[in-house]
Design a protein around this motif. Structure first.
Motif, PDB file in Angstrom:
ATOM      1  N   VAL A  60     -30.518  -4.354  -7.194  1.00  0.00           N
ATOM      2  CA  VAL A  60     -29.937  -3.214  -7.744  1.00  0.00           C
ATOM      3  C   VAL A  60     -30.897  -2.818  -8.964  1.00  0.00           C
ATOM      4  O   VAL A  60     -31.266  -3.980  -9.512  1.00  0.00           O
ATOM      5  CB  VAL A  60     -28.412  -3.624  -8.462  1.00  0.00           C
ATOM      6  N   ILE A  61     -31.207  -1.709  -8.753  1.00  0.00           N
ATOM      7  CA  ILE A  61     -32.127  -1.245 -10.081  1.00  0.00           C
ATOM      8  C   ILE A  61     -31.532  -1.042 -11.161  1.00  0.00           C
ATOM      9  O   ILE A  61     -30.733   0.197 -11.166  1.00  0.00           O
ATOM     10  CB  ILE A  61     -33.283  -0.174  -9.336  1.00  0.00           C
TER      11      ILE A  61
ATOM     12  N   GLU B 276     -24.095   1.729 -16.938  1.00  0.00           N
ATOM     13  CA  GLU B 276     -22.838   2.098 -16.297  1.00  0.00           C
ATOM     14  C   GLU B 276     -22.743   2.171 -14.818  1.00  0.00           C
ATOM     15  O   GLU B 276     -22.010   1.476 -14.223  1.00  0.00           O
ATOM     16  CB  GLU B 276     -22.381   3.317 -17.081  1.00  0.00           C
ATOM     17  N   GLU B 277     -24.023   2.512 -14.228  1.00  0.00           N
ATOM     18  CA  GLU B 277     -24.036   2.660 -12.860  1.00  0.00           C
ATOM     19  C   GLU B 277     -24.513   1.261 -12.297  1.00  0.00           C
ATOM     20  O   GLU B 277     -24.019   1.014 -11.031  1.00  0.00           O
ATOM     21  CB  GLU B 277     -25.486   3.780 -12.543  1.00  0.00           C
ATOM     22  N   THR B 278     -25.257   0.513 -12.830  1.00  0.00           N
ATOM     23  CA  THR B 278     -25.613  -0.639 -12.448  1.00  0.00           C
ATOM     24  C   THR B 278     -24.177  -1.559 -12.226  1.00  0.00           C
ATOM     25  O   THR B 278     -23.854  -2.420 -11.299  1.00  0.00           O
ATOM     26  CB  THR B 278     -26.551  -1.564 -13.398  1.00  0.00           C
ATOM     27  N   VAL B 279     -23.436  -1.610 -13.281  1.00  0.00           N
ATOM     28  CA  VAL B 279     -22.089  -2.385 -13.372  1.00  0.00           C
ATOM     29  C   VAL B 279     -21.287  -1.922 -12.066  1.00  0.00           C
ATOM     30  O   VAL B 279     -20.626  -2.805 -11.421  1.00  0.00           O
ATOM     31  CB  VAL B 279     -21.518  -2.125 -14.658  1.00  0.00           C
ATOM     32  N   GLU B 280     -21.182  -0.477 -12.072  1.00  0.00           N
ATOM     33  CA  GLU B 280     -20.300   0.004 -10.965  1.00  0.00           C
ATOM     34  C   GLU B 280     -20.899  -0.459  -9.708  1.00  0.00           C
ATOM     35  O   GLU B 280     -19.984  -0.832  -8.679  1.00  0.00           O
ATOM     36  CB  GLU B 280     -20.425   1.659 -11.121  1.00  0.00           C
ATOM     37  N   GLU B 281     -22.245  -0.375  -9.350  1.00  0.00           N
ATOM     38  CA  GLU B 281     -22.729  -0.849  -8.182  1.00  0.00           C
ATOM     39  C   GLU B 281     -22.446  -2.507  -7.845  1.00  0.00           C
ATOM     40  O   GLU B 281     -22.175  -2.850  -6.812  1.00  0.00           O
ATOM     41  CB  GLU B 281     -24.189  -0.616  -7.818  1.00  0.00           C
ATOM     42  N   VAL B 282     -22.526  -3.392  -8.771  1.00  0.00           N
ATOM     43  CA  VAL B 282     -22.464  -4.610  -8.784  1.00  0.00           C
ATOM     44  C   VAL B 282     -20.727  -4.827  -8.262  1.00  0.00           C
ATOM     45  O   VAL B 282     -20.351  -5.589  -7.315  1.00  0.00           O
ATOM     46  CB  VAL B 282     -22.659  -5.185  -9.980  1.00  0.00           C
ATOM     47  N   CYS B 283     -19.900  -4.057  -8.994  1.00  0.00           N
ATOM     48  CA  CYS B 283     -18.512  -4.124  -8.627  1.00  0.00           C
ATOM     49  C   CYS B 283     -18.321  -3.681  -7.250  1.00  0.00           C
ATOM     50  O   CYS B 283     -17.591  -4.352  -6.494  1.00  0.00           O
ATOM     51  CB  CYS B 283     -17.704  -3.471  -9.548  1.00  0.00           C
ATOM     52  N   SER B 284     -18.714  -2.542  -6.776  1.00  0.00           N
ATOM     53  CA  SER B 284     -18.933  -2.332  -5.345  1.00  0.00           C
ATOM     54  C   SER B 284     -19.304  -3.215  -4.395  1.00  0.00           C
ATOM     55  O   SER B 284     -18.556  -3.584  -3.351  1.00  0.00           O
ATOM     56  CB  SER B 284     -19.574  -1.131  -5.254  1.00  0.00           C
ATOM     57  N   ILE B 285     -20.424  -3.992  -4.667  1.00  0.00           N
ATOM     58  CA  ILE B 285     -20.891  -5.080  -3.758  1.00  0.00           C
ATOM     59  C   ILE B 285     -19.592  -5.972  -3.633  1.00  0.00           C
ATOM     60  O   ILE B 285     -19.576  -6.389  -2.565  1.00  0.00           O
ATOM     61  CB  ILE B 285     -22.159  -5.574  -4.426  1.00  0.00           C
ATOM     62  N   ILE B 286     -19.427  -6.496  -4.897  1.00  0.00           N
ATOM     63  CA  ILE B 286     -18.372  -7.599  -4.982  1.00  0.00           C
ATOM     64  C   ILE B 286     -17.044  -7.338  -4.099  1.00  0.00           C
ATOM     65  O   ILE B 286     -16.617  -8.017  -3.265  1.00  0.00           O
ATOM     66  CB  ILE B 286     -17.918  -7.906  -6.123  1.00  0.00           C
ATOM     67  N   LYS B 287     -16.454  -5.897  -4.258  1.00  0.00           N
ATOM     68  CA  LYS B 287     -15.499  -5.504  -3.410  1.00  0.00           C
ATOM     69  C   LYS B 287     -15.726  -5.765  -1.981  1.00  0.00           C
ATOM     70  O   LYS B 287     -14.848  -5.899  -1.144  1.00  0.00           O
ATOM     71  CB  LYS B 287     -15.167  -3.978  -3.723  1.00  0.00           C
ATOM     72  N   GLY B 288     -16.903  -5.013  -1.468  1.00  0.00           N
ATOM     73  CA  GLY B 288     -17.414  -4.877   0.053  1.00  0.00           C
ATOM     74  C   GLY B 288     -17.346  -6.448   0.419  1.00  0.00           C
ATOM     75  O   GLY B 288     -16.909  -6.803   1.632  1.00  0.00           O
ATOM     76  N   GLU B 289     -17.902  -7.230  -0.399  1.00  0.00           N
ATOM     77  CA  GLU B 289     -18.092  -8.779  -0.005  1.00  0.00           C
ATOM     78  C   GLU B 289     -16.950  -9.488   0.271  1.00  0.00           C
ATOM     79  O   GLU B 289     -16.802 -10.251   1.002  1.00  0.00           O
ATOM     80  CB  GLU B 289     -19.108  -9.429  -0.869  1.00  0.00           C
ATOM     81  N   ARG B 290     -15.836  -9.072  -0.727  1.00  0.00           N
ATOM     82  CA  ARG B 290     -14.708  -9.749  -0.366  1.00  0.00           C
ATOM     83  C   ARG B 290     -14.024  -9.434   0.966  1.00  0.00           C
ATOM     84  O   ARG B 290     -13.121 -10.093   1.513  1.00  0.00           O
ATOM     85  CB  ARG B 290     -13.581  -9.204  -1.444  1.00  0.00           C
TER      86      ARG B 290
END
Ligand code: 5GP
Length: 198
Positions: free
Chosen positions: A160-161, A166-180
């Motif tokens: 993640v760049i 705010e966008e970085t935090v959103e992206e990391v949250c999305s990754i976690i949701k997807g990985e779950r």
């Protein structure tokens, strides 16, 4: 699920990690042990467990760390006890350096490892300079180390760049949701539904 947020120093790991933990239900922060003295406002047991070098080395001898590393003269480590305790509560997020992330990959190949990149080395330099904890004569070495760390991106599962926080935090949250929702993490629930009585 073990989630690692890593990247070179100054890239914004701690800010991102804290925001993600605050925002996401079921993600808990792994509090590391360190020999670094506390900075203003840091709380023992919340930001770090602050311990003496002697105590840290005793823990190393006793095999109490899952991983540990020396970062700019101080020792940092993730204790087995902390990791297990947080995993019992749900998912756990580790804010650790790149060496630590590589150790976690070896031990837990299915861990989610997110490497934060700066938009450019020039931007990273500016962020480190503004933080004010690096004497100008150390800057070149610090950037060289950052480049060496970034070259380890293939050992990570996501990049993640970190341009806009705010966008970085959103992206990391999305990754976690997807990985779950990965098949191997859903297996138990899927089987329960398939084989449910009645
Ligand atoms: P700081 O002193 O700025 O809080 O952290 C310095 C560096 O140590 C950061 O890159 C941080 O991610 C890393 N770090 C913090 N805790 C650990 C840990 O338990 N293990 C490893 N390997 N690195 C850590």
């Amino acid at each position: 699920m073990i989630v690692v947020v890593s990247g070179p120093s100054g890239v914004g790991k701690t800010t991102v990690a804290r925001a993600v933990v605050d925002r996401m239900e079921g993600v808990n922060f792994s509090v590391s042990h360190t020999t670094r003295p506390p900075r203003g406002g840091e709380v023992h047991g919340k930001d770090y467990y602050f311990v003496s070098r002697e105590e840290f080395l005793r823990m190393v001898d006793q095999g109490e760390f899952v991983e540990w590393a020396e970062v700019y003269g101080h020792l940092y480590g993730t204790s087995r006890e902390e990791l297990e305790r947080k995993l019992r509560m749900g998912d756990v997020l580790l804010d650790i350096d790149v060496q630590g992330a590589l150790s976690v990959k070896k031990l837990f190949p299915r861990s989610v490892r997110i490497m934060l990149f700066p938009p450019s080395l020039e931007v990273l330099k500016e962020r480190i300079r503004r933080r004010g904890d690096t004497p100008p004569e150390d800057m070149a070495r610090r950037l060289e180390k950052a480049r060496w760390e970034l070259k380890h991106y293939p050992y990570f599962t996501h990049i993640v760049i970190n341009q806009v926080l705010e966008e970085t935090v959103e992206e990391v949250c999305s990754i976690i949701k997807g990985e779950r929702r990965r098949e191997f993490r859903m297996e138990e629930r899927a089987r329960r539904i398939i084989w449910e009585e009645g």
